[in-house]
Enzyme design. Structure first.
Site, PDB file in Angstrom:
ATOM      1  N   ASP A  45       0.821  -0.941  -0.059  1.00 30.67           N
ATOM      2  CA  ASP A  45       0.048   0.099   0.002  1.00 30.67           C
ATOM      3  C   ASP A  45       0.987   1.301   0.050  1.00 30.67           C
ATOM      4  OD1 ASP A  45      -2.932   1.056   0.848  1.00 30.67           O
ATOM      5  OD2 ASP A  45      -1.243   2.216   1.551  1.00 30.67           O
ATOM      6  N   TYR A  50       2.898  10.196  -0.640  1.00 28.47           N
ATOM      7  CA  TYR A  50       4.363   9.405   0.060  1.00 28.47           C
ATOM      8  C   TYR A  50       5.728   9.741  -0.585  1.00 28.47           C
ATOM      9  CZ  TYR A  50       0.498   6.554   2.246  1.00 28.47           C
ATOM     10  OH  TYR A  50      -0.473   6.517   2.814  1.00 28.47           O
ATOM     11  N   LYS A  75      -2.615   5.867  -4.409  1.00 25.77           N
ATOM     12  CA  LYS A  75      -3.905   6.949  -4.052  1.00 25.77           C
ATOM     13  C   LYS A  75      -3.872   8.204  -4.906  1.00 25.77           C
ATOM     14  CE  LYS A  75      -3.570   5.053   0.721  1.00 25.77           C
ATOM     15  NZ  LYS A  75      -2.223   4.373   0.565  1.00 25.77           N
ATOM     16  N   HIS A 106      -7.720   9.822  -1.850  1.00 26.22           N
ATOM     17  CA  HIS A 106      -6.776   9.816  -0.633  1.00 26.22           C
ATOM     18  C   HIS A 106      -7.639  10.209   0.675  1.00 26.22           C
ATOM     19  CE1 HIS A 106      -2.464   9.336   1.094  1.00 26.22           C
ATOM     20  NE2 HIS A 106      -3.296   9.172   2.134  1.00 26.22           N
TER      21      HIS A 106
END
Length: 273
Positions: A45, A50, A75, A106
């Site tokens: 994930d 990120y 996401k 998200h």
């Protein structure tokens, strides 16, 4: 790693136990994900925000593991809700993949007024086959009501903050009859409180010869939740996956349910913009 699977409303299956890379340093991501794959994780994930999709992709490419043995989630970030197609393609390019198994909005960021149209964009991506399943993250009932009112498919999952001190039972009760599965982020409380301080937790861990973290992960699994703890340590990754040789009793499950404090440790969906 003998992770059970859950069938989503798209018809595809997701491993119930996975590995998350939130706050994993992009420089270290490839090594860390490679370790997770070696331990046996097959569900990864990540997210555009990120900044480590490329590292996840490199680890996958070099693992030698067949693509159809992996389940990969990424996401759509808040700033990209106006162009989900473009954002999705950029994520595929970063990952070096032709498809992902799950693509999520998200956060709803409701004040922008774009999440309903973004959901329509995700449905189009699902119809193209480049995302096998699509869903949402951090959506509350009012946000879900808004997208469901437009017709089309229901989200396969809602990925929400969920851990023993914040169990979100009301929201889960709303999701279950709609066939929307729950994914738990921050399943161990992100280290912001001591699981062992929750009533009865340490005693349960001692009774099974397990850590309180393993007890928490096992509780998520038996609750029917999809869970993906993270760790930079290969030893801890293996420990987090070592949760299939015991079962919590009904009394122990009830004791953990009673430890709920309605204690959020992350951001509230109404405040993330």
């Amino acid at each position: 790693m003998p992770s059970p699977t859950i069938q989503l409303n798209s018809g595809h299956e997701i491993p119930q136990l996975g590995f998350g890379v939130f706050q994993v340093d992009p420089v270290e991501t490839q090594r860390i994900v490679a370790d997770a794959l070696e331990v046996g994780y097959r569900h990864l994930d990540t997210a555009k925000i990120y900044g480590n999709e490329a590292g996840v992709g490199r680890a996958i490419a070099e693992s030698g593991i067949a693509r159809d043995e992996l389940f990969v989630t990424t996401k759509l970030w808040n700033d990209d809700q106006g162009d989900p197609e473009g954002a999705f393609q950029r994520s595929l390019d970063e990952l070096g993949l032709e498809h992902v198994d799950l693509y999520l909005i998200h956060w709803p960021v409701a004040e922008r007024g774009t999440y309903v149209d973004a959901w329509k964009g995700l449905q189009a991506i699902a119809e193209s086959g480049r995302a096998r399943s699509v869903g949402v993250s951090n959506f509350q009932t009012k946000h879900l009501d808004a997208i469901l009112a437009e017709g089309g498919i229901a989200p396969a999952v809602n990925q929400i903050e969920l851990h023993p001190a914040f169990q979100q039972r009301e929201l889960r009760g709303y999701l279950a009859p709609k066939g929307i599965h729950v994914e738990s982020w921050g399943p161990l409380g992100q280290g912001k409180y001591d699981l062992g301080e929750l009533t009865g937790f340490q005693a349960i861990a001692d009774a099974h010869g397990k850590s309180v973290q393993q007890i928490a992960i096992r509780w998520h699994l038996q609750e029917g939740l999809i869970v993906f703890p993270k760790s930079n340590s290969k030893e801890r990754m293996a420990q987090n996956a070592d949760v299939f040789d015991f079962e919590l009793s009904a009394e122990e499950m009830d004791a953990i349910r009673s430890a709920d404090q309605n204690r959020r440790v992350g951001g509230h969906p109404d405040e993330i913009n």
